[in-house]
Design a protein around this motif. Structure first.
Motif, mmCIF file in Angstrom:
data_model
loop_
_atom_site.group_PDB
_atom_site.id
_atom_site.type_symbol
_atom_site.label_atom_id
_atom_site.label_comp_id
_atom_site.label_asym_id
_atom_site.label_seq_id
_atom_site.Cartn_x
_atom_site.Cartn_y
_atom_site.Cartn_z
ATOM 1 N N LYS A 332 45.285 53.195 34.750
ATOM 2 C CA LYS A 332 44.848 53.590 33.467
ATOM 3 C C LYS A 332 43.460 54.406 33.606
ATOM 4 C CE LYS A 332 46.000 49.742 30.727
ATOM 5 N NZ LYS A 332 45.608 48.829 31.782
ATOM 6 N N LYS A 333 42.616 54.165 34.551
ATOM 7 C CA LYS A 333 41.478 55.074 34.675
ATOM 8 C C LYS A 333 41.748 56.106 35.448
ATOM 9 C CE LYS A 333 37.900 51.171 34.561
ATOM 10 N NZ LYS A 333 37.280 50.362 35.495
ATOM 11 N N ILE A 334 42.771 56.100 36.418
ATOM 12 C CA ILE A 334 43.180 57.301 37.185
ATOM 13 C C ILE A 334 44.061 58.261 36.211
ATOM 14 C CG2 ILE A 334 44.903 58.175 39.096
ATOM 15 C CD1 ILE A 334 42.469 56.421 40.220
ATOM 16 N N TRP A 349 58.375 50.893 33.006
ATOM 17 C CA TRP A 349 57.796 50.899 31.479
ATOM 18 C C TRP A 349 56.279 50.991 31.613
ATOM 19 C CZ3 TRP A 349 59.494 53.694 27.659
ATOM 20 C CH2 TRP A 349 58.893 53.535 26.479
ATOM 21 N N ASN A 350 55.621 50.233 31.960
ATOM 22 C CA ASN A 350 54.167 50.160 31.879
ATOM 23 C C ASN A 350 53.322 51.416 32.377
ATOM 24 O OD1 ASN A 350 53.927 47.523 30.890
ATOM 25 N ND2 ASN A 350 54.378 46.699 32.828
ATOM 26 N N SER A 351 53.699 51.895 33.669
ATOM 27 C CA SER A 351 53.538 53.321 34.098
ATOM 28 C C SER A 351 53.943 54.660 33.126
ATOM 29 C CB SER A 351 54.027 53.507 35.505
ATOM 30 O OG SER A 351 53.581 52.728 36.394
ATOM 31 N N THR A 352 55.064 54.101 32.423
ATOM 32 C CA THR A 352 55.403 55.330 31.736
ATOM 33 C C THR A 352 54.464 55.437 30.335
ATOM 34 O OG1 THR A 352 57.797 55.130 32.212
ATOM 35 C CG2 THR A 352 57.365 56.252 30.036
ATOM 36 N N GLY A 355 50.948 56.681 31.513
ATOM 37 C CA GLY A 355 51.101 58.124 31.603
ATOM 38 C C GLY A 355 50.976 58.749 30.572
ATOM 39 N N ILE A 356 51.654 58.518 29.455
ATOM 40 C CA ILE A 356 51.737 59.123 28.009
ATOM 41 C C ILE A 356 50.494 58.865 27.318
ATOM 42 C CG2 ILE A 356 52.615 58.744 25.705
ATOM 43 C CD1 ILE A 356 55.227 57.818 27.304
ATOM 44 N N SER A 357 49.692 58.032 27.682
ATOM 45 C CA SER A 357 48.550 57.432 26.953
ATOM 46 C C SER A 357 47.392 58.476 27.689
ATOM 47 C CB SER A 357 48.103 55.980 27.038
ATOM 48 O OG SER A 357 49.211 55.488 26.397
ATOM 49 N N GLY A 358 47.731 58.792 28.870
ATOM 50 C CA GLY A 358 46.654 59.825 29.392
ATOM 51 C C GLY A 358 47.207 61.357 29.408
ATOM 52 N N GLY A 359 48.131 61.588 28.661
ATOM 53 C CA GLY A 359 48.557 62.995 28.545
ATOM 54 C C GLY A 359 48.998 63.495 29.656
ATOM 55 N N VAL A 360 49.684 63.075 30.761
ATOM 56 C CA VAL A 360 49.736 63.278 31.971
ATOM 57 C C VAL A 360 51.406 63.832 32.059
ATOM 58 C CG1 VAL A 360 49.819 63.013 34.362
ATOM 59 C CG2 VAL A 360 47.778 62.169 33.035
ATOM 60 N N PRO A 361 51.634 64.810 32.562
ATOM 61 C CA PRO A 361 53.213 65.246 32.918
ATOM 62 C C PRO A 361 53.719 64.286 34.107
ATOM 63 C CG PRO A 361 51.759 67.366 32.775
ATOM 64 C CD PRO A 361 51.105 66.179 32.898
ATOM 65 N N PHE A 362 55.210 64.193 33.965
ATOM 66 C CA PHE A 362 55.599 63.392 35.114
ATOM 67 C C PHE A 362 56.447 64.046 35.910
ATOM 68 C CE2 PHE A 362 54.555 60.302 31.506
ATOM 69 C CZ PHE A 362 54.579 58.979 32.363
ATOM 70 N N LEU A 363 56.429 63.496 37.154
ATOM 71 C CA LEU A 363 57.725 63.935 38.004
ATOM 72 C C LEU A 363 58.209 62.459 38.233
ATOM 73 C CD1 LEU A 363 56.153 66.664 40.436
ATOM 74 C CD2 LEU A 363 58.159 66.983 38.878
ATOM 75 N N CYS A 364 59.387 62.570 38.086
ATOM 76 C CA CYS A 364 60.378 61.172 37.892
ATOM 77 C C CYS A 364 60.898 60.694 38.997
ATOM 78 C CB CYS A 364 61.249 61.391 36.654
ATOM 79 S SG CYS A 364 60.247 61.465 35.126
ATOM 80 N N TRP A 365 61.056 59.690 39.864
ATOM 81 C CA TRP A 365 61.606 59.234 40.972
ATOM 82 C C TRP A 365 61.915 57.702 40.662
ATOM 83 C CZ3 TRP A 365 59.606 61.280 46.136
ATOM 84 C CH2 TRP A 365 60.261 60.970 47.324
ATOM 85 N N ASP A 380 64.345 64.214 28.781
ATOM 86 C CA ASP A 380 65.256 64.801 27.775
ATOM 87 C C ASP A 380 64.899 64.609 26.567
ATOM 88 O OD1 ASP A 380 66.818 65.127 29.998
ATOM 89 O OD2 ASP A 380 68.030 63.380 29.591
ATOM 90 N N ALA A 381 64.149 63.296 25.857
ATOM 91 C CA ALA A 381 64.022 63.203 24.610
ATOM 92 C C ALA A 381 62.281 63.623 24.405
ATOM 93 C CB ALA A 381 63.719 61.484 24.198
ATOM 94 N N TRP A 382 61.525 63.213 25.291
ATOM 95 C CA TRP A 382 60.054 63.817 24.903
ATOM 96 C C TRP A 382 59.809 65.177 25.597
ATOM 97 C CZ3 TRP A 382 58.718 58.400 27.359
ATOM 98 C CH2 TRP A 382 58.897 57.281 26.441
ATOM 99 N N LYS A 383 60.764 65.289 26.838
ATOM 100 C CA LYS A 383 60.522 66.623 27.511
ATOM 101 C C LYS A 383 58.955 66.552 28.067
ATOM 102 C CE LYS A 383 64.051 69.159 25.326
ATOM 103 N NZ LYS A 383 64.761 68.264 24.742
ATOM 104 N N VAL A 384 58.507 65.579 28.664
ATOM 105 C CA VAL A 384 57.165 65.738 29.304
ATOM 106 C C VAL A 384 57.076 65.573 30.847
ATOM 107 C CG1 VAL A 384 56.084 64.761 27.327
ATOM 108 C CG2 VAL A 384 56.826 63.463 28.725
#
Length: 448
Positions: A332-334, A349-352, A355-365, A380-384
């Protein structure tokens, strides 16, 4: 004020269940509740080893107790179905005595509610027999819960066969305001038909025994899914700080925070695949080479056994001099550090949520279970975020990794949406936010 609620928190013994339940337990103690947390003996020992070099004295007023999981010490606990079935056969006979012993220590403040994670409905059955209130916490998305809840209907409608396999390739919508999804991506698909049968029974038991279904999500993230049942309470994002050492199985390397302080804002590519995913050796090497070639600093979490038997063999030509490789981090600090530019993630889900709570864009693997479903929401839904393209063997090339990093970091729209989604999600934790009200409602119910 009614009685002081005393919760017995019982997670399935993987970090994806233990961490959110620990965070919620910490929150409950701040609301004046008492919490006793039940680990398996094996998990507790691992957690103690990871905490031994840190400050493990302060567990935020949570008391810890243990029971055996029924397996031998040398048994393979990465076989989650095996762990699950062993616990289900061993622990129900031991739990009533443990509850009686806990109650005897403080007769004025007996256990008043069992709060178990998904997979642990046998504990709800014991609670029900002993006249104790019961609630369940789902460690995956509300949409994951809905897919499990609707599985009998999906069988009835001919979308799934009786083993949980799709009858044909198609996209379906589970309910209004939920994205279209392919049933081949549902969370039970990577765990086989035995788990699917177990899950169907688990959902029946939960419907019967659990008064509340708690989910580490927020209304803004999954409005269609959280509206499915009045019993479903979004209580997220759970953002207790990563300071409870006993909720991790590996020692956190905090030197990475000082290293991040020395990097430029929004420059570092953060790579982590959670606590369970195992990467095939050639793919691991390809990722290493890609990180070398990307003209960016990187922070890469390579936990012990990250790529199985090879135990993290880096290719000979890998330099890694632009990055930092660590075995485990306070995530979370990172993700809230200003130097992070994006999150290369398995999309558990926890990482998702983090990541959302940090406002960070994702590259999904994504690898398995609910991770493909979460990727659908992210892209597709949030487009982040964006997903990597794989070849016909499921392999992701270094060229593809480099291309996607460049694409993502050049897309201002994704960064703007990430920050907006963070803002909307975090509002749920304000005093009059939906999740805060739900937590208040839950505490009030448990104190009656």
């Amino acid at each position: 004020m009614g009685i002081i609620p005393h919760f017995l928190a019982i997670p399935f013994p993987v970090l994806g269940h233990i961490n959110p339940l620990t965070q919620f337990s910490n929150l409950l103690t701040k609301h004046g509740c008492k919490v006793t947390f039940l680990h398996t003996e094996f998990s507790h020992k691992r957690a103690q080893i990871s905490a031994k070099d840190g400050d493990s004295k302060d567990h935020n007023n949570i008391n810890y107790v243990t029971l055996p999981d029924g397996l031998d010490h040398e048994d393979d606990r990465s076989d989650l179905v095996k762990v699950l079935l062993s616990m289900k056969s061993k622990m129900p006979s031991l739990l009533p005595k443990l509850i009686e012993d806990i109650n005897a220590l403080d007769p004025e403040n007996k256990i008043s509610c069992i709060l178990a994670t998904f997979n642990m409905s046998w504990a709800l059955q014991i609670g029900h027999q002993m006249g104790i209130k019961c609630a369940v916490m789902f460690p995956f998305s509300a949409t994951g819960l809905v897919s499990a809840l609707f599985s009998p209907k999906l069988i009835h409608d001919g979308i799934l066969d009786s083993d949980g396999n799709p009858t044909k390739s198609q996209e379906i919508q589970l309910a209004p305001n939920i994205p279209m999804m392919n049933p081949k991506d549902f969370l039970w698909r990577s765990l086989g038909k035995d788990f699917f049968k177990f899950m169907m029974q688990e959902m029946k038991d939960i419907e019967l025994l659990a008064e509340w279904w708690l989910c580490n999500t927020a209304y803004d993230l999954e409005p269609g899914a959280v509206s499915i049942s009045p019993r479903l309470l979004p209580i997220g994002p759970l953002m207790e700080p990563d300071n409870n050492k006993s909720s991790s199985f590996w020692k956190e390397d905090t030197t990475c925070l000082e290293w991040l302080d020395q990097q430029q804002p929004q420059s570092v590519v953060y790579v982590s695949f959670g606590s369970l995913a195992v990467m095939e050796s050639n793919q691991f090497k390809e990722l290493a080479l890609a990180l070398d070639l990307i003209d960016k600093p990187f922070l890469w979490v390579v936990r012990p056994g990250n790529n199985g038997e090879k135990n993290n063999e880096f290719p000979d030509e890998f330099h890694g001099n632009k990055g930092k490789i660590v075995s485990w981090v306070p995530q979370k600090k990172i993700l809230n550090h200003p130097s992070i530019s994006c999150f290369v993630s398995h999309c558990g889900w926890n990482s998702t949520i983090e990541g959302i709570s940090g406002g960070v864009p994702f590259l999904c693997w994504p690898f398995f279970v609910d991770q493909v479903m979460n990727t659908t929401y992210i892209c597709d839904a949030w487009k982040v975020g964006m997903e990597f393209d794989r070849d016909e063997n499921g392999f992701i090339s270094k060229e593809e990794i480099m291309k996607r990093v460049d694409q993502l970091l050049g897309d201002e729209g994704i960064r703007e949406r990430s920050l907006k989604l963070k803002e909307a999600t975090m509002k749920n934790l304000s005093e009059d936010g939906q999740s805060s009200k739900n937590i208040e409602k839950f505490v009030n119910w448990s104190s009656k």
